[in-house]
Design a protein around this motif. Structure first.
Motif, PDB file in Angstrom:
ATOM      1  N   VAL A  10       0.887  -1.152   0.000  1.00 23.02           N
ATOM      2  CA  VAL A  10       0.000   0.000   0.000  1.00 23.02           C
ATOM      3  C   VAL A  10       0.926   1.202   0.000  1.00 23.02           C
ATOM      4  O   VAL A  10       1.859   1.273   0.798  1.00 23.02           O
ATOM      5  CB  VAL A  10      -0.903   0.035   1.257  1.00 23.02           C
ATOM      6  N   LEU A  25       1.687  -5.895   2.276  1.00 22.33           N
ATOM      7  CA  LEU A  25       0.519  -6.765   2.302  1.00 22.33           C
ATOM      8  C   LEU A  25       0.869  -8.227   2.512  1.00 22.33           C
ATOM      9  O   LEU A  25      -0.014  -9.049   2.716  1.00 22.33           O
ATOM     10  CB  LEU A  25      -0.277  -6.611   1.000  1.00 22.33           C
ATOM     11  N   LEU A  38      -7.982  -0.510   4.795  1.00 25.93           N
ATOM     12  CA  LEU A  38      -7.662   0.205   3.564  1.00 25.93           C
ATOM     13  C   LEU A  38      -8.641   1.354   3.318  1.00 25.93           C
ATOM     14  O   LEU A  38      -8.246   2.437   2.879  1.00 25.93           O
ATOM     15  CB  LEU A  38      -7.664  -0.750   2.375  1.00 25.93           C
ATOM     16  N   LEU A  54      -2.663   0.607  -4.359  1.00 28.60           N
ATOM     17  CA  LEU A  54      -2.113  -0.731  -4.139  1.00 28.60           C
ATOM     18  C   LEU A  54      -1.130  -1.030  -5.257  1.00 28.60           C
ATOM     19  O   LEU A  54      -1.395  -0.759  -6.422  1.00 28.60           O
ATOM     20  CB  LEU A  54      -3.235  -1.771  -4.143  1.00 28.60           C
ATOM     21  N   PRO A  57      -1.146  -5.940  -5.628  1.00 31.62           N
ATOM     22  CA  PRO A  57      -2.001  -6.548  -4.601  1.00 31.62           C
ATOM     23  C   PRO A  57      -2.341  -7.992  -4.957  1.00 31.62           C
ATOM     24  O   PRO A  57      -2.363  -8.353  -6.142  1.00 31.62           O
ATOM     25  CB  PRO A  57      -3.261  -5.682  -4.638  1.00 31.62           C
ATOM     26  N   CYS A  62      -8.124  -7.920  -4.538  1.00 32.98           N
ATOM     27  CA  CYS A  62      -8.816  -7.184  -5.598  1.00 32.98           C
ATOM     28  C   CYS A  62     -10.256  -7.661  -5.734  1.00 32.98           C
ATOM     29  O   CYS A  62     -11.176  -6.851  -5.867  1.00 32.98           O
ATOM     30  CB  CYS A  62      -8.081  -7.332  -6.923  1.00 32.98           C
ATOM     31  N   ALA A  77      -6.692  -1.465  -7.382  1.00 34.89           N
ATOM     32  CA  ALA A  77      -7.495  -2.556  -6.851  1.00 34.89           C
ATOM     33  C   ALA A  77      -8.289  -3.275  -7.932  1.00 34.89           C
ATOM     34  O   ALA A  77      -8.700  -4.402  -7.736  1.00 34.89           O
ATOM     35  CB  ALA A  77      -8.451  -2.046  -5.776  1.00 34.89           C
TER      36      ALA A  77
END
Length: 106
Positions: A10, A25, A38, A54, A57, A62, A77
């Motif tokens: 992040v 993460l 988040l 992100l 991710p 997602c 995302a």
């Protein structure tokens, strides 16, 4: 600012476009607690005139962000899924027809 270790991050995006890593993460459970965290980070960042994004991710995060409607609120995302084909006249893409009470689909 992405390393080659395959970890998701992040990042805080500053006014000048610079990115600052604020959270790794890796090892985090992908659950609603992470989504809540988040969302609060994004709210705090926006109040300060910045935003979060992100980077790399996990796909499961997602999907969960998409399920709760936050995939368009947090940059990075979206899974990049696109609707294919065209809607029939009078219909919208992605909307299933509703069958009258109890009729089974053919």
């Amino acid at each position: 600012m992405e390393g080659g270790d395959g970890s998701g991050w992040v990042v805080l995006i500053l006014d000048d476009g610079a990115e600052v890593r604020i959270r790794c993460l890796d090892g985090r459970s992908v659950d609603l607690a992470l989504v809540d965290e988040l969302a609060w980070l994004q709210l705090a960042a926006r109040r300060a005139g910045s935003s979060i994004a992100l980077r790399r991710p996990p796909p499961s995060l997602c999907r969960l962000l998409g399920l709760v409607g936050l995939d368009d609120v947090i940059e990075g995302a979206a899974l990049g899924l696109e609707a294919h084909g065209q809607a029939e006249e009078g219909e919208q893409l992605g909307v299933q027809e509703v069958l009258p009470g109890g009729d089974a689909p053919a």
